[in-house]
Design an enzyme around this catalytic site. Structure first.
Site, PDB file in Angstrom:
ATOM      1  N   ALA A   1       0.833  -1.206   0.000  1.00 54.26           N
ATOM      2  CA  ALA A   1       0.000   0.000   0.000  1.00 54.26           C
ATOM      3  C   ALA A   1       0.865   1.253   0.000  1.00 54.26           C
ATOM      4  O   ALA A   1       0.562   2.225  -0.704  1.00 54.26           O
ATOM      5  CB  ALA A   1      -0.946  -0.011   1.202  1.00 54.26           C
TER       6      ALA A   1
ATOM      7  N   ALA B   1       3.153   9.928  -9.865  1.00 56.29           N
ATOM      8  CA  ALA B   1       2.327  10.149 -11.060  1.00 56.29           C
ATOM      9  C   ALA B   1       1.677  11.523 -11.015  1.00 56.29           C
ATOM     10  O   ALA B   1       1.637  12.240 -12.028  1.00 56.29           O
ATOM     11  CB  ALA B   1       1.266   9.061 -11.183  1.00 56.29           C
TER      12      ALA B   1
ATOM     13  N   ALA C   1      -1.291  21.378 -11.524  1.00 59.23           N
ATOM     14  CA  ALA C   1      -1.954  21.954 -10.350  1.00 59.23           C
ATOM     15  C   ALA C   1      -1.403  21.327  -9.064  1.00 59.23           C
ATOM     16  O   ALA C   1      -1.181  22.034  -8.074  1.00 59.23           O
ATOM     17  CB  ALA C   1      -3.462  21.753 -10.438  1.00 59.23           C
TER      18      ALA C   1
ATOM     19  N   TRP D   1       6.047  30.630  11.560  1.00 61.91           N
ATOM     20  CA  TRP D   1       6.450  31.950  12.041  1.00 61.91           C
ATOM     21  C   TRP D   1       5.245  32.756  12.532  1.00 61.91           C
ATOM     22  O   TRP D   1       5.310  33.409  13.571  1.00 61.91           O
ATOM     23  CB  TRP D   1       7.181  32.699  10.919  1.00 61.91           C
ATOM     24  CG  TRP D   1       7.527  34.105  11.259  1.00 61.91           C
ATOM     25  CD1 TRP D   1       8.552  34.543  12.043  1.00 61.91           C
ATOM     26  CD2 TRP D   1       6.814  35.280  10.842  1.00 61.91           C
ATOM     27  NE1 TRP D   1       8.534  35.900  12.136  1.00 61.91           N
ATOM     28  CE2 TRP D   1       7.472  36.379  11.402  1.00 61.91           C
ATOM     29  CE3 TRP D   1       5.689  35.485  10.046  1.00 61.91           C
ATOM     30  CZ2 TRP D   1       7.044  37.682  11.200  1.00 61.91           C
ATOM     31  CZ3 TRP D   1       5.268  36.786   9.841  1.00 61.91           C
ATOM     32  CH2 TRP D   1       5.940  37.864  10.407  1.00 61.91           C
TER      33      TRP D   1
ATOM     34  N   GLU E   1      -6.800  17.572  -4.205  1.00 60.25           N
ATOM     35  CA  GLU E   1      -6.272  17.627  -5.577  1.00 60.25           C
ATOM     36  C   GLU E   1      -5.970  16.227  -6.100  1.00 60.25           C
ATOM     37  O   GLU E   1      -6.207  15.939  -7.280  1.00 60.25           O
ATOM     38  CB  GLU E   1      -5.009  18.488  -5.627  1.00 60.25           C
ATOM     39  CG  GLU E   1      -4.429  18.631  -7.015  1.00 60.25           C
ATOM     40  CD  GLU E   1      -5.362  19.336  -7.988  1.00 60.25           C
ATOM     41  OE1 GLU E   1      -5.584  18.798  -9.096  1.00 60.25           O
ATOM     42  OE2 GLU E   1      -5.872  20.416  -7.652  1.00 60.25           O
TER      43      GLU E   1
ATOM     44  N   HIS F   1     -19.390  14.200 -22.704  1.00 62.54           N
ATOM     45  CA  HIS F   1     -20.618  13.680 -22.107  1.00 62.54           C
ATOM     46  C   HIS F   1     -20.965  14.568 -20.916  1.00 62.54           C
ATOM     47  O   HIS F   1     -20.081  14.955 -20.152  1.00 62.54           O
ATOM     48  CB  HIS F   1     -20.420  12.231 -21.646  1.00 62.54           C
ATOM     49  CG  HIS F   1     -21.693  11.561 -21.261  1.00 62.54           C
ATOM     50  ND1 HIS F   1     -22.314  11.787 -20.053  1.00 62.54           N
ATOM     51  CD2 HIS F   1     -22.473  10.679 -21.934  1.00 62.54           C
ATOM     52  CE1 HIS F   1     -23.421  11.067 -19.990  1.00 62.54           C
ATOM     53  NE2 HIS F   1     -23.541  10.390 -21.112  1.00 62.54           N
TER      54      HIS F   1
ATOM     55  N   LYS G   1     -15.861  16.074 -13.644  1.00 69.87           N
ATOM     56  CA  LYS G   1     -14.636  16.888 -13.654  1.00 69.87           C
ATOM     57  C   LYS G   1     -14.849  18.233 -12.976  1.00 69.87           C
ATOM     58  O   LYS G   1     -13.994  18.700 -12.223  1.00 69.87           O
ATOM     59  CB  LYS G   1     -14.144  17.075 -15.087  1.00 69.87           C
ATOM     60  CG  LYS G   1     -13.519  15.818 -15.665  1.00 69.87           C
ATOM     61  CD  LYS G   1     -12.922  16.117 -17.027  1.00 69.87           C
ATOM     62  CE  LYS G   1     -12.025  14.994 -17.489  1.00 69.87           C
ATOM     63  NZ  LYS G   1     -11.206  15.396 -18.640  1.00 69.87           N
ATOM     64  N   ASP G   2     -15.986  18.862 -13.246  1.00 70.08           N
ATOM     65  CA  ASP G   2     -16.260  20.178 -12.659  1.00 70.08           C
ATOM     66  C   ASP G   2     -16.435  20.105 -11.145  1.00 70.08           C
ATOM     67  O   ASP G   2     -15.974  20.985 -10.418  1.00 70.08           O
ATOM     68  CB  ASP G   2     -17.497  20.810 -13.302  1.00 70.08           C
ATOM     69  CG  ASP G   2     -17.258  21.250 -14.734  1.00 70.08           C
ATOM     70  OD1 ASP G   2     -16.099  21.217 -15.200  1.00 70.08           O
ATOM     71  OD2 ASP G   2     -18.246  21.629 -15.401  1.00 70.08           O
TER      72      ASP G   2
ATOM     73  N   LEU H   1      -4.833  35.380  11.054  1.00 65.98           N
ATOM     74  CA  LEU H   1      -3.779  36.387  10.884  1.00 65.98           C
ATOM     75  C   LEU H   1      -4.280  37.834  10.851  1.00 65.98           C
ATOM     76  O   LEU H   1      -3.572  38.729  11.313  1.00 65.98           O
ATOM     77  CB  LEU H   1      -2.983  36.088   9.616  1.00 65.98           C
ATOM     78  CG  LEU H   1      -2.255  34.742   9.633  1.00 65.98           C
ATOM     79  CD1 LEU H   1      -1.466  34.560   8.346  1.00 65.98           C
ATOM     80  CD2 LEU H   1      -1.342  34.613  10.841  1.00 65.98           C
TER      81      LEU H   1
END
Length: 129
Positions: A20, A30, A37, A54, A76, A94, A101-102, A123
């Protein structure tokens, strides 16, 4: 003998863990080689982790700042897996492929936005205004 979830053939114990770990390494390699991205997000993470160390005043703040940025990386990776799977199925356009994908891309955007908000919440109050 039937093969089911409880008696799946293959490696067991430490051999399974090592296999694994090797698959995970192959996936990271890969993604690094094929996904711009992912490379950008890894580089961004490497740049902001020292800033988090910091800027965070407490160990909890540092951990939160680092965790929210690092959380983008697995999102990602999942997005890349979705894209690769859709591309493997076929090159024709399709509507369901577009949705897959979107929505994967949207998951990354939501993760980045969440990281941005957390950084702002921690911050901005520290800025000398």
């Amino acid at each position: 003998m039937s093969v089911g979830p409880g008696n799946k053939p293959g490696k067991k114990g430490v051999a399974r863990l090592l296999a694994a770990a090797n698959y995970s390494k192959q996936g990271l390699v890969a993604a690094w080689r094929n996904e711009e991205a992912f490379r950008q997000e890894v580089i961004g993470t490497c740049l902001v982790v020292p800033l988090a160390l910091w800027a965070g005043e407490t160990p909890a703040e540092r951990a939160i700042l680092i965790a929210v940025v690092m959380f983008v990386l697995p999102i990602e990776l999942i997005n890349s897996a979705i894209e690769a799977t859709v591309d493997r199925i076929g090159a024709e356009k399709h509507p369901l492929a577009k949705i897959a994908k979107d929505t994967g891309s949207a998951a990354v955007a939501v993760g980045l936005f969440a990281a941005f908000l957390v950084w702002c919440c921690i911050l901005i109050p520290k800025l000398p205004l």
